[in-house]
Write a protein that holds these residues in place. Structure first.
Motif, PDB file in Angstrom:
ATOM      1  N   LEU A 194       0.872  -1.169   0.000  1.00  0.00           N
ATOM      2  CA  LEU A 194       0.000   0.000   0.000  1.00  0.00           C
ATOM      3  C   LEU A 194       0.906   1.214   0.000  1.00  0.00           C
ATOM      4  N   HIS A 195       0.459   2.327  -0.582  1.00  0.00           N
ATOM      5  CA  HIS A 195       1.266   3.539  -0.473  1.00  0.00           C
ATOM      6  C   HIS A 195       0.378   4.773  -0.474  1.00  0.00           C
ATOM      7  N   ILE A 196       0.984   5.835   0.034  1.00  0.00           N
ATOM      8  CA  ILE A 196       0.380   7.169   0.006  1.00  0.00           C
ATOM      9  C   ILE A 196       1.396   8.064  -0.694  1.00  0.00           C
ATOM     10  N   LEU A 197       0.964   8.764  -1.722  1.00  0.00           N
ATOM     11  CA  LEU A 197       1.831   9.660  -2.479  1.00  0.00           C
ATOM     12  C   LEU A 197       1.386  11.099  -2.249  1.00  0.00           C
ATOM     13  N   VAL A 198       2.326  11.927  -1.758  1.00  0.00           N
ATOM     14  CA  VAL A 198       2.044  13.343  -1.515  1.00  0.00           C
ATOM     15  C   VAL A 198       3.160  14.196  -2.114  1.00  0.00           C
ATOM     16  N   LYS A 199       2.921  15.508  -2.182  1.00  0.00           N
ATOM     17  CA  LYS A 199       3.877  16.412  -2.830  1.00  0.00           C
ATOM     18  C   LYS A 199       5.107  16.721  -1.988  1.00  0.00           C
ATOM     19  N   THR A 200       4.936  16.849  -0.668  1.00  0.00           N
ATOM     20  CA  THR A 200       6.046  17.325   0.158  1.00  0.00           C
ATOM     21  C   THR A 200       6.461  16.312   1.223  1.00  0.00           C
ATOM     22  N   GLU A 201       7.720  16.412   1.598  1.00  0.00           N
ATOM     23  CA  GLU A 201       8.245  15.547   2.651  1.00  0.00           C
ATOM     24  C   GLU A 201       7.562  15.849   3.985  1.00  0.00           C
ATOM     25  N   SER A 202       7.287  17.124   4.229  1.00  0.00           N
ATOM     26  CA  SER A 202       6.641  17.480   5.501  1.00  0.00           C
ATOM     27  C   SER A 202       5.229  16.889   5.583  1.00  0.00           C
ATOM     28  N   GLU A 203       4.503  16.881   4.481  1.00  0.00           N
ATOM     29  CA  GLU A 203       3.171  16.268   4.463  1.00  0.00           C
ATOM     30  C   GLU A 203       3.276  14.760   4.725  1.00  0.00           C
ATOM     31  N   ALA A 204       4.277  14.130   4.111  1.00  0.00           N
ATOM     32  CA  ALA A 204       4.484  12.693   4.328  1.00  0.00           C
ATOM     33  C   ALA A 204       4.811  12.409   5.787  1.00  0.00           C
ATOM     34  N   ASN A 205       5.661  13.219   6.380  1.00  0.00           N
ATOM     35  CA  ASN A 205       6.020  13.021   7.783  1.00  0.00           C
ATOM     36  C   ASN A 205       4.822  13.212   8.709  1.00  0.00           C
ATOM     37  N   ALA A 206       3.971  14.183   8.405  1.00  0.00           N
ATOM     38  CA  ALA A 206       2.779  14.424   9.219  1.00  0.00           C
ATOM     39  C   ALA A 206       1.830  13.225   9.141  1.00  0.00           C
ATOM     40  N   LEU A 207       1.651  12.665   7.948  1.00  0.00           N
ATOM     41  CA  LEU A 207       0.789  11.492   7.788  1.00  0.00           C
ATOM     42  C   LEU A 207       1.391  10.271   8.481  1.00  0.00           C
ATOM     43  N   LYS A 208       2.706  10.121   8.397  1.00  0.00           N
ATOM     44  CA  LYS A 208       3.375   8.999   9.059  1.00  0.00           C
ATOM     45  C   LYS A 208       3.161   9.075  10.567  1.00  0.00           C
ATOM     46  N   ALA A 209       3.243  10.273  11.117  1.00  0.00           N
ATOM     47  CA  ALA A 209       3.022  10.449  12.557  1.00  0.00           C
ATOM     48  C   ALA A 209       1.601  10.037  12.940  1.00  0.00           C
ATOM     49  N   LYS A 210       0.624  10.366  12.096  1.00  0.00           N
ATOM     50  CA  LYS A 210      -0.758   9.973  12.358  1.00  0.00           C
ATOM     51  C   LYS A 210      -0.902   8.452  12.335  1.00  0.00           C
ATOM     52  N   ILE A 211      -0.246   7.813  11.381  1.00  0.00           N
ATOM     53  CA  ILE A 211      -0.303   6.349  11.281  1.00  0.00           C
ATOM     54  C   ILE A 211       0.328   5.721  12.524  1.00  0.00           C
ATOM     55  N   GLU A 212       1.459   6.264  12.947  1.00  0.00           N
ATOM     56  CA  GLU A 212       2.139   5.730  14.124  1.00  0.00           C
ATOM     57  C   GLU A 212       1.310   5.906  15.395  1.00  0.00           C
TER      58      GLU A 212
END
Length: 94
Positions: free
Chosen positions: A7-25
């Motif tokens: 599964l993957h999530i594709l976003v434009k910015t690294e900061s957006e990816a990090n914010a989503l990763k924190a939510k998943i964690e």
């Protein structure tokens, strides 16, 4: 030939990816976040890319998926490709 499913999530910015990763964690559902935030058409399936062979994806994505053990269910990323930043959950490799 090695295969994997992810599964993957594709976003434009690294900061957006990090914010989503924190939510998943913190317990957020990966598929629900993919449906809401991902730029990839796979978002309709909760980010499910199905099964693919080694070498089928862009190199950084491919390396991230196939370098993990199949028993490691942690979220990989952000992984930068020419498409943006990916968060990846490997379902299995074989």
């Amino acid at each position: 030939m090695k295969t994997a499913a992810a599964l993957h999530i594709l976003v434009k910015t690294e900061s957006e990816a990090n914010a989503l990763k924190a939510k998943i964690e913190k317990g957020a559902n990966f598929s629900d976040l993919a449906k809401k935030h991902s730029m990839c058409p796979s978002k309709k399936q909760g980010g499910d890319l199905g099964e693919f062979k080694k070498g089928a994806m862009v190199k950084p994505f491919d390396q991230a998926v196939f370098s993990k053990g199949s028993d490691d269910k942690s979220v990989i990323g952000p992984v930068k490709t020419r498409f943006g930043y990916h968060l990846i959950r490997v379902l299995y490799t074989s």
